[in-house]
Design a protein around this motif. Sequence first.
Motif, PDB file in Angstrom:
ATOM      1  N   LEU A  10      -8.668   2.883  -0.472  1.00  0.00           N
ATOM      2  CA  LEU A  10      -7.490   2.071  -0.185  1.00  0.00           C
ATOM      3  C   LEU A  10      -7.118   2.087   1.290  1.00  0.00           C
ATOM      4  CD1 LEU A  10      -5.335   3.042  -3.274  1.00  0.00           C
ATOM      5  CD2 LEU A  10      -6.707   0.985  -2.949  1.00  0.00           C
ATOM      6  N   ASP A  11      -7.597   3.089   2.030  1.00  0.00           N
ATOM      7  CA  ASP A  11      -7.295   3.194   3.456  1.00  0.00           C
ATOM      8  C   ASP A  11      -8.301   2.459   4.329  1.00  0.00           C
ATOM      9  OD1 ASP A  11      -5.069   4.850   3.011  1.00  0.00           O
ATOM     10  OD2 ASP A  11      -6.377   6.605   2.842  1.00  0.00           O
ATOM     11  N   LYS A  12      -9.431   2.078   3.773  1.00  0.00           N
ATOM     12  CA  LYS A  12     -10.469   1.409   4.552  1.00  0.00           C
ATOM     13  C   LYS A  12     -10.097  -0.047   4.791  1.00  0.00           C
ATOM     14  CE  LYS A  12     -14.217   4.242   2.771  1.00  0.00           C
ATOM     15  NZ  LYS A  12     -15.466   4.244   2.006  1.00  0.00           N
ATOM     16  N   PRO A  13     -10.432  -0.593   5.960  1.00  0.00           N
ATOM     17  CA  PRO A  13     -10.155  -2.009   6.229  1.00  0.00           C
ATOM     18  C   PRO A  13     -10.941  -2.899   5.274  1.00  0.00           C
ATOM     19  CG  PRO A  13     -10.819  -0.862   8.232  1.00  0.00           C
ATOM     20  CD  PRO A  13     -11.022   0.087   7.095  1.00  0.00           C
ATOM     21  N   LEU A  14     -10.320  -3.951   4.791  1.00  0.00           N
ATOM     22  CA  LEU A  14     -10.975  -4.867   3.863  1.00  0.00           C
ATOM     23  C   LEU A  14     -12.137  -5.593   4.507  1.00  0.00           C
ATOM     24  CD1 LEU A  14      -7.849  -6.464   2.188  1.00  0.00           C
ATOM     25  CD2 LEU A  14      -9.401  -4.800   1.194  1.00  0.00           C
ATOM     26  N   SER A  15     -11.974  -5.983   5.759  1.00  0.00           N
ATOM     27  CA  SER A  15     -12.988  -6.805   6.413  1.00  0.00           C
ATOM     28  C   SER A  15     -14.282  -6.058   6.697  1.00  0.00           C
ATOM     29  CB  SER A  15     -12.430  -7.373   7.719  1.00  0.00           C
ATOM     30  OG  SER A  15     -12.007  -6.328   8.560  1.00  0.00           O
ATOM     31  N   ARG A  61      -2.729 -10.812  -5.150  1.00  0.00           N
ATOM     32  CA  ARG A  61      -2.801  -9.422  -4.693  1.00  0.00           C
ATOM     33  C   ARG A  61      -3.635  -9.286  -3.418  1.00  0.00           C
ATOM     34  NH1 ARG A  61      -1.891  -9.398  -9.947  1.00  0.00           N
ATOM     35  NH2 ARG A  61      -0.656  -7.758 -10.921  1.00  0.00           N
ATOM     36  N   ILE A  62      -4.748 -10.004  -3.348  1.00  0.00           N
ATOM     37  CA  ILE A  62      -5.633  -9.843  -2.195  1.00  0.00           C
ATOM     38  C   ILE A  62      -4.997 -10.391  -0.917  1.00  0.00           C
ATOM     39  CG2 ILE A  62      -7.062 -11.934  -2.370  1.00  0.00           C
ATOM     40  CD1 ILE A  62      -9.045  -9.025  -1.913  1.00  0.00           C
ATOM     41  N   ILE A  63      -4.265 -11.522  -1.016  1.00  0.00           N
ATOM     42  CA  ILE A  63      -3.658 -12.062   0.207  1.00  0.00           C
ATOM     43  C   ILE A  63      -2.515 -11.168   0.671  1.00  0.00           C
ATOM     44  CG2 ILE A  63      -2.033 -13.689  -0.858  1.00  0.00           C
ATOM     45  CD1 ILE A  63      -4.057 -14.188   2.405  1.00  0.00           C
ATOM     46  N   ASP A  64      -1.769 -10.596  -0.260  1.00  0.00           N
ATOM     47  CA  ASP A  64      -0.712  -9.659   0.131  1.00  0.00           C
ATOM     48  C   ASP A  64      -1.313  -8.428   0.807  1.00  0.00           C
ATOM     49  OD1 ASP A  64       1.307 -11.286  -0.792  1.00  0.00           O
ATOM     50  OD2 ASP A  64       1.557 -10.215  -2.699  1.00  0.00           O
ATOM     51  N   LEU A  65      -2.345  -7.882   0.211  1.00  0.00           N
ATOM     52  CA  LEU A  65      -2.998  -6.702   0.760  1.00  0.00           C
ATOM     53  C   LEU A  65      -3.596  -6.994   2.137  1.00  0.00           C
ATOM     54  CD1 LEU A  65      -3.881  -3.760   0.173  1.00  0.00           C
ATOM     55  CD2 LEU A  65      -5.973  -4.701  -0.805  1.00  0.00           C
ATOM     56  N   TYR A  66      -4.294  -8.104   2.248  1.00  0.00           N
ATOM     57  CA  TYR A  66      -4.932  -8.465   3.515  1.00  0.00           C
ATOM     58  C   TYR A  66      -3.889  -8.702   4.604  1.00  0.00           C
ATOM     59  CZ  TYR A  66      -8.177 -10.437   6.839  1.00  0.00           C
ATOM     60  OH  TYR A  66      -8.919 -10.648   7.960  1.00  0.00           O
ATOM     61  N   VAL A  68      -0.843  -7.537   4.896  1.00  0.00           N
ATOM     62  CA  VAL A  68      -0.169  -6.307   5.303  1.00  0.00           C
ATOM     63  C   VAL A  68      -1.112  -5.397   6.089  1.00  0.00           C
ATOM     64  CG1 VAL A  68       0.865  -4.174   4.434  1.00  0.00           C
ATOM     65  CG2 VAL A  68       1.550  -6.368   3.476  1.00  0.00           C
ATOM     66  N   ARG A  69      -2.339  -5.199   5.594  1.00  0.00           N
ATOM     67  CA  ARG A  69      -3.233  -4.218   6.202  1.00  0.00           C
ATOM     68  C   ARG A  69      -3.990  -4.726   7.414  1.00  0.00           C
ATOM     69  NH1 ARG A  69      -6.703  -2.009   1.579  1.00  0.00           N
ATOM     70  NH2 ARG A  69      -7.484  -0.533   3.080  1.00  0.00           N
ATOM     71  N   GLU A  70      -4.379  -5.977   7.416  1.00  0.00           N
ATOM     72  CA  GLU A  70      -5.240  -6.482   8.477  1.00  0.00           C
ATOM     73  C   GLU A  70      -4.490  -7.305   9.526  1.00  0.00           C
ATOM     74  OE1 GLU A  70      -8.634  -5.754   8.438  1.00  0.00           O
ATOM     75  OE2 GLU A  70      -8.228  -4.558   6.667  1.00  0.00           O
ATOM     76  N   LYS A  71      -3.416  -7.951   9.138  1.00  0.00           N
ATOM     77  CA  LYS A  71      -2.730  -8.886  10.032  1.00  0.00           C
ATOM     78  C   LYS A  71      -1.311  -8.458  10.396  1.00  0.00           C
ATOM     79  CE  LYS A  71      -5.743 -12.282  10.305  1.00  0.00           C
ATOM     80  NZ  LYS A  71      -6.221 -12.815  11.549  1.00  0.00           N
ATOM     81  N   ASN A  72      -0.912  -7.254  10.016  1.00  0.00           N
ATOM     82  CA  ASN A  72       0.440  -6.751  10.314  1.00  0.00           C
ATOM     83  C   ASN A  72       1.534  -7.712   9.865  1.00  0.00           C
ATOM     84  OD1 ASN A  72      -0.520  -4.353  11.478  1.00  0.00           O
ATOM     85  ND2 ASN A  72      -0.865  -5.417  13.418  1.00  0.00           N
TER      86      ASN A  72
END
Length: 185
Positions: A10-15, A61-66, A68-72
Amino acid sequence: MSSRVKPSILDKPLSRGKGEVALSCYALLFSELVQYCLNRVYTVPELQNKLSEMGQDVGTRIIDLYTVREKNGKREIKLLNMLLFIKSTLWKTLFGKEADKLEHANDDERTYYIIEKEALVNKYISVPKDKGSLNCATFNAGIIEAVLTKSGFPAKVTAHWHQGTTYMVKFDDTVIARDKMLEDR
């Protein structure tokens, strides 16, 4: 002596993910999802609607996660940038490769096509003869629709058998009007 805590998945970047799930496990899980839906419906259109609904849950879920985690917390505001994000970044994250093509319809400014020659969700599904028109890629269409809609680009997305699988994305008029306004700035 310092102890190192190994970061969880869960801590790893999605991209930068690299096929963390074995293809055989994914195929089994998805085929079970199709079977689950199949046991709760009577017609192919009902089955495709059910798969699309489940895909929409994933897309939300994926767009929310992305975001928050990748785009601040920042989201795309231009239509073409959002479509390119789906074709490349999102597809790589979910399926390990980009979608094959992104096209704009010649006769309708509201319609775009995302083309995937061989959709992973159709690869290991055996369609019974009485369900011949079934396209399990409606699951992916649901993901695309949710990602677009939750990002402020309301659209209806459907999956069709054409050049492999073609996802037809038809945007609300408000999206096109807003995008033209952004271009005029």
